[in-house]
Design a protein around this motif. Structure first.
Motif, short mmCIF file in Angstrom:
data_model
loop_
_atom_site.label_atom_id
_atom_site.label_comp_id
_atom_site.label_asym_id
_atom_site.label_seq_id
_atom_site.Cartn_x
_atom_site.Cartn_y
_atom_site.Cartn_z
N PRO A 110 33.75 141.37 104.04
CA PRO A 110 34.61 141.73 105.17
C PRO A 110 33.90 142.31 106.39
CG PRO A 110 35.66 142.35 103.11
CD PRO A 110 34.28 141.89 102.76
N LEU A 155 33.72 140.58 109.97
CA LEU A 155 34.65 140.81 111.08
C LEU A 155 34.08 141.79 112.09
CD1 LEU A 155 38.19 141.05 109.44
CD2 LEU A 155 37.44 139.39 111.15
N VAL A 202 31.49 140.07 114.13
CA VAL A 202 32.09 139.27 115.20
C VAL A 202 32.37 140.15 116.41
CG1 VAL A 202 34.15 137.97 115.88
CG2 VAL A 202 33.05 137.51 113.68
N ASP A 236 44.83 147.51 117.44
CA ASP A 236 44.75 147.10 116.05
C ASP A 236 46.17 146.78 115.59
OD1 ASP A 236 44.47 146.79 113.32
OD2 ASP A 236 43.57 148.77 112.96
N TYR A 241 40.65 150.30 109.79
CA TYR A 241 39.81 149.59 110.74
C TYR A 241 39.90 150.18 112.14
CZ TYR A 241 38.27 146.25 107.34
OH TYR A 241 37.65 145.68 106.25
N TRP A 283 42.69 143.22 117.69
CA TRP A 283 42.21 143.08 116.31
C TRP A 283 43.44 142.88 115.45
CZ3 TRP A 283 37.52 143.80 113.46
CH2 TRP A 283 37.67 144.08 112.10
N ARG A 342 44.36 141.79 111.47
CA ARG A 342 43.89 141.39 110.14
C ARG A 342 45.06 141.38 109.15
NH1 ARG A 342 39.20 143.93 106.06
NH2 ARG A 342 40.11 142.91 104.24
N VAL A 385 40.30 138.96 117.75
CA VAL A 385 39.60 138.71 116.50
C VAL A 385 40.65 138.85 115.40
CG1 VAL A 385 37.84 139.49 114.87
CG2 VAL A 385 37.36 139.50 117.34
N TYR A 418 42.09 137.75 111.39
CA TYR A 418 41.78 137.25 110.04
C TYR A 418 43.08 137.12 109.26
CZ TYR A 418 40.65 137.18 105.10
OH TYR A 418 40.60 136.84 103.76
N TRP A 460 35.32 135.86 100.48
CA TRP A 460 35.64 137.28 100.27
C TRP A 460 36.04 137.55 98.83
CZ3 TRP A 460 38.57 139.77 104.99
CH2 TRP A 460 37.74 139.72 106.12
N ILE A 513 38.96 133.21 109.97
CA ILE A 513 38.80 134.09 111.12
C ILE A 513 38.97 133.26 112.39
CG2 ILE A 513 37.23 135.58 112.43
CD1 ILE A 513 35.82 136.22 109.80
N VAL A 563 38.54 133.56 116.51
CA VAL A 563 38.05 134.30 117.66
C VAL A 563 38.58 133.59 118.90
CG1 VAL A 563 36.03 135.26 118.84
CG2 VAL A 563 35.97 134.89 116.36
#
Length: 273
Positions: free
Chosen positions: A32, A35, A38, A52, A60, A121, A123, A150, A152, A205, A264, A266
């Motif tokens: 992980p 990320l 990146v 986030d 995160y 961000w 995730r 970014v 995921y 992962w 992922i 971007v």
């Protein structure tokens, strides 16, 4: 391949041990932290503003502030997550705590002004969004020209049978279409965001967590027990908790089987320097 008695009982036993030994060698799966790498490669300046999305307990958000000196707004629709994140914030060193805040929000309702954010961000969120095109459009709205997303998430692959997907997604709160890579690609295309890179992590992962912690094998063991004596666990924890635990175990096993795959994205809002 058709069954071949000579191969199965004569040829294969001669190579089985070497084959098994080769499979014991790691394929060096990415973990992980890719990320964060990146984000590092984006070259954001300290004090750049980040949202986030689906921050959960803030794990995160704090890492982004700590590693890169970013100012992070964590948003989540679940009040319990926000309460826990704020509780953690009270125990974080002031230099980091001052860079992180938490508010109620979602992928389709980000509580910031237009063109005010340098990085979104996101995730493990998009599979729970009914209309991902609305989420990506919202990301485009809040990003400054030249800002990035970014993201995921885990997506379904062609190896996941429909009947398995129907049960799993219903239990885990996944919107089936939002776990379809083609749907995500179309949603991104209409958002106005540019694709900088799409990284296919496949089972990496899952492999990494198995090599480090034995997570998948533990999930498989739990799955076997859940299926062998369901009434034992239903009686103690209830039907709903049983189904969620069963779904979570299957989720981890499916990631190792290739029925689910990590991805992922971007993305970039056009413009800027």
């Amino acid at each position: 391949m058709a069954w071949d008695r000579e191969f199965l009982y004569d040829t294969y036993p001669r190579i089985e041990e070497a084959f098994s030994a080769r499979l014991d060698e790691s394929l060096a799966p990415r973990d992980p932290s890719v990320l964060l790498q990146v984000v590092r490669e984006l070259g954001l300046r300290p004090d750049s503003r980040v949202v986030d999305v689906g921050c959960g307990e803030g794990t995160y958000a704090f890492r982004l502030a700590t590693h890169f000196g970013l100012r992070v707004l964590g948003i989540d629709p679940v009040q319990r997550h926000l309460d826990l994140a704020r509780e953690v914030r009270r125990d974080v060193v002031p230099e980091i705590a001052s860079r992180v805040s938490f508010e109620r929000g979602s992928a389709t309702r980000v509580p910031t002004a237009d063109a005010s954010i340098d990085l979104v961000w996101c995730r493990d969120v998009m599979v729970h969004v009914a209309h991902p095109e609305d989420a990506y459009a919202e990301f485009a709205r809040v990003l400054r020209p030249g800002g990035h997303v970014v993201g995921y998430q885990v997506v379904a692959t062609d190896l996941l049978p429909r009947e398995e997907a129907d049960w799993l997604f219903a239990v885990m709160g996944v919107v089936p279409d939002s776990a379809d890579p083609a749907v995500l690609d179309r949603a991104i295309a209409v958002s106005g965001l540019e694709v900088v890179d799409t990284i296919d992590l496949a089972s990496e992962w899952g492999e990494w967590s198995e090599e480090q912690e034995g997570r998948a094998s533990r999930a498989l063991l739990h799955l076997a027990r859940l299926l062998r004596e369901p009434e034992r666990y239903r009686a103690e924890f209830g039907d709903e908790a049983y189904d969620v635990m069963l779904g979570d175990c299957r989720w981890h096993v499916h990631r190792m089987e290739g029925k689910l795959a990590g991805r992922i994205d971007v993305l970039r809002r056009p413009g800027g320097g």
